[in-house]
Design a protein around this motif. Structure first.
Motif, short mmCIF file in Angstrom:
data_model
loop_
_atom_site.label_atom_id
_atom_site.label_comp_id
_atom_site.label_asym_id
_atom_site.label_seq_id
_atom_site.Cartn_x
_atom_site.Cartn_y
_atom_site.Cartn_z
N ARG A 138 15.86 -2.19 -2.35
CA ARG A 138 14.65 -1.45 -2.72
C ARG A 138 13.74 -2.26 -3.64
O ARG A 138 12.69 -1.77 -4.04
CB ARG A 138 15.03 -0.12 -3.37
CG ARG A 138 15.51 0.91 -2.36
CD ARG A 138 16.24 2.08 -3.00
NE ARG A 138 16.58 3.07 -1.99
CZ ARG A 138 17.60 2.96 -1.14
NH1 ARG A 138 18.39 1.88 -1.20
NH2 ARG A 138 17.83 3.88 -0.24
N THR A 139 14.18 -3.46 -3.97
CA THR A 139 13.40 -4.31 -4.87
C THR A 139 12.79 -5.50 -4.14
O THR A 139 11.58 -5.75 -4.23
CB THR A 139 14.28 -4.81 -6.02
OG1 THR A 139 14.87 -3.69 -6.69
CG2 THR A 139 13.43 -5.60 -7.03
N VAL A 140 13.63 -6.24 -3.42
CA VAL A 140 13.15 -7.45 -2.73
C VAL A 140 13.45 -7.35 -1.23
O VAL A 140 14.24 -6.52 -0.79
CB VAL A 140 13.81 -8.72 -3.31
CG1 VAL A 140 13.48 -8.89 -4.78
CG2 VAL A 140 15.32 -8.69 -3.08
N VAL A 156 9.28 -3.36 -2.80
CA VAL A 156 8.71 -2.21 -3.52
C VAL A 156 7.41 -1.76 -2.88
O VAL A 156 7.13 -0.55 -2.82
CB VAL A 156 8.48 -2.59 -5.00
CG1 VAL A 156 7.68 -1.51 -5.72
CG2 VAL A 156 9.81 -2.82 -5.70
N LEU A 168 8.54 -8.71 -2.83
CA LEU A 168 8.95 -7.35 -3.21
C LEU A 168 8.94 -6.41 -2.01
O LEU A 168 7.98 -6.35 -1.25
CB LEU A 168 8.02 -6.80 -4.28
CG LEU A 168 8.06 -7.47 -5.65
CD1 LEU A 168 7.19 -6.69 -6.64
CD2 LEU A 168 9.49 -7.58 -6.18
N VAL A 181 20.01 -1.19 -5.19
CA VAL A 181 18.94 -1.68 -6.05
C VAL A 181 18.20 -2.84 -5.38
O VAL A 181 16.96 -2.86 -5.32
CB VAL A 181 19.48 -2.11 -7.42
CG1 VAL A 181 18.39 -2.78 -8.24
CG2 VAL A 181 20.05 -0.90 -8.17
N LEU A 182 18.95 -3.82 -4.88
CA LEU A 182 18.33 -5.02 -4.31
C LEU A 182 17.47 -4.70 -3.09
O LEU A 182 16.35 -5.22 -2.95
CB LEU A 182 19.41 -6.04 -3.95
CG LEU A 182 20.05 -6.79 -5.11
CD1 LEU A 182 21.17 -7.69 -4.60
CD2 LEU A 182 19.01 -7.61 -5.86
#
Length: 306
Positions: free
Chosen positions: A192-194, A225, A223, A189-190
């Motif tokens: 792909r987020t920041v 993202v 990000l 998750v991380l």
């Protein structure tokens, strides 16, 4: 006032990361030159004391002239709306500015950020003086502060600076997430987020040939993202063994004042992007150079690294 509080918070965050780097003793392996230190110190000071205050002052004055009745007009917006607007107006525009800065036209203004042969928080603001003066996100943020985003911007910038400093830190905070199996979902998750050290170090890699480097991608600042959305992402969960620029190994590093003040000052190096008509030295050119002069390069210890 916003700028003063931001600078106090920024220095505090930097001191925390600096303490981590010193405690880890990673700083002992930087082998930074005097030019490295001057460029990093002077760029950090000019950004805080000159560039950003100048941009915020100008945007405030111009906004007051163009729309005097709109001062603090958006201050009533909920925090999540302000955050979303800042992410687009500041972070997404910085993604595109960063990506554009890897083009031949703007590369001389960003090249200094990649000439460091080490990863550390000290290189976070290592850029050309005009790189920040021309950054669209800073100008947009100045307008948003005029519209009433002052407090929201302070919270936003603390989060962003923490992520950016962490992504450059010599101590990769994401490494435990990859070693511990039950933390892998959080890592997924991380990353792909920041921006994380693994993804951002790849952007600073000396070469793409190691399967880790991705210096023409992973442009995200806060990000990651944006890299996923716009097709520039590469995730390996590994760290490149070498960072920096191949042409510095072949021709010697540029002087700090050239890197900082080009195009006001031009390079005198044999091959340089910081001269009129100059261009970046591509990896294919490094290979050709090595093929032509392998013995000389090895004798000098300046040949391209694998």
């Amino acid at each position: 006032m916003v700028n003063l509080v931001q600078n106090i918070v920024l220095v505090t965050i930097i001191l925390v990361f600096a303490a981590l780097e010193i405690r880890s003793r990673k700083h002992e392996h930087f082998h930074a030159t005097a030019d490295d230190t001057k460029l990093e110190l002077f760029m950090f000071l000019t950004l805080l004391a000159v560039s950003q205050p100048f941009i915020f002052l100008v945007t405030d004055k111009l906004s007051a002239l163009a729309m005097p009745e709109q001062r603090n007009a958006w201050a009533h917006l909920p925090w999540w709306a302000m955050g979303a607007i800042l992410l687009v107006a500041d972070d997404m525009t910085q993604y595109w500015w960063h990506r554009a800065s890897h083009s031949p036209l703007l590369w001389p203004l960003h090249r200094a950020h990649h000439t460091a042969h080490y990863m550390s928080i000290r290189i976070t603001y290592r850029n050309n003086f005009f790189y920040y003066l021309m950054m669209p996100g800073l100008w947009a943020s100045g307008v948003l502060i005029y519209l009433g985003f002052g407090n929201a911007y302070l919270v936003y910038i603390v989060i962003k600076l923490t992520v950016i400093l962490g992504a450059h830190s010599a101590v990769p905070w994401d490494a435990p997430l990859y070693r511990v199996k039950w933390l892998h979902p959080l890592a997924w998750v991380l990353e792909r987020t920041v921006s994380t050290p693994a993804t951002h170090w790849a952007h600073h890699a000396l070469t793409n040939e190691d399967g880790i480097g991705h210096y023409k991608g992973n442009f995200g600042n806060l990000l990651f993202v944006w890299d996923l959305l716009f097709g520039s992402a590469k995730i390996t969960r590994r760290y490149p063994p070498k960072v920096g620029l191949q042409d510095d190994l072949l021709f010697g590093k540029e002087r700090w004042f050239v890197e900082m003040f080009y195009p006001l000052i031009h390079s005198r190096r044999a091959h340089s992007a910081m001269v009129p008509g100059g261009r970046a030295y591509e990896e294919a050119q490094v290979d050709r150079h090595a093929a032509q002069q392998p013995a000389a390069s090895q004798a000098r210890g300046t040949g391209p690294r694998p």
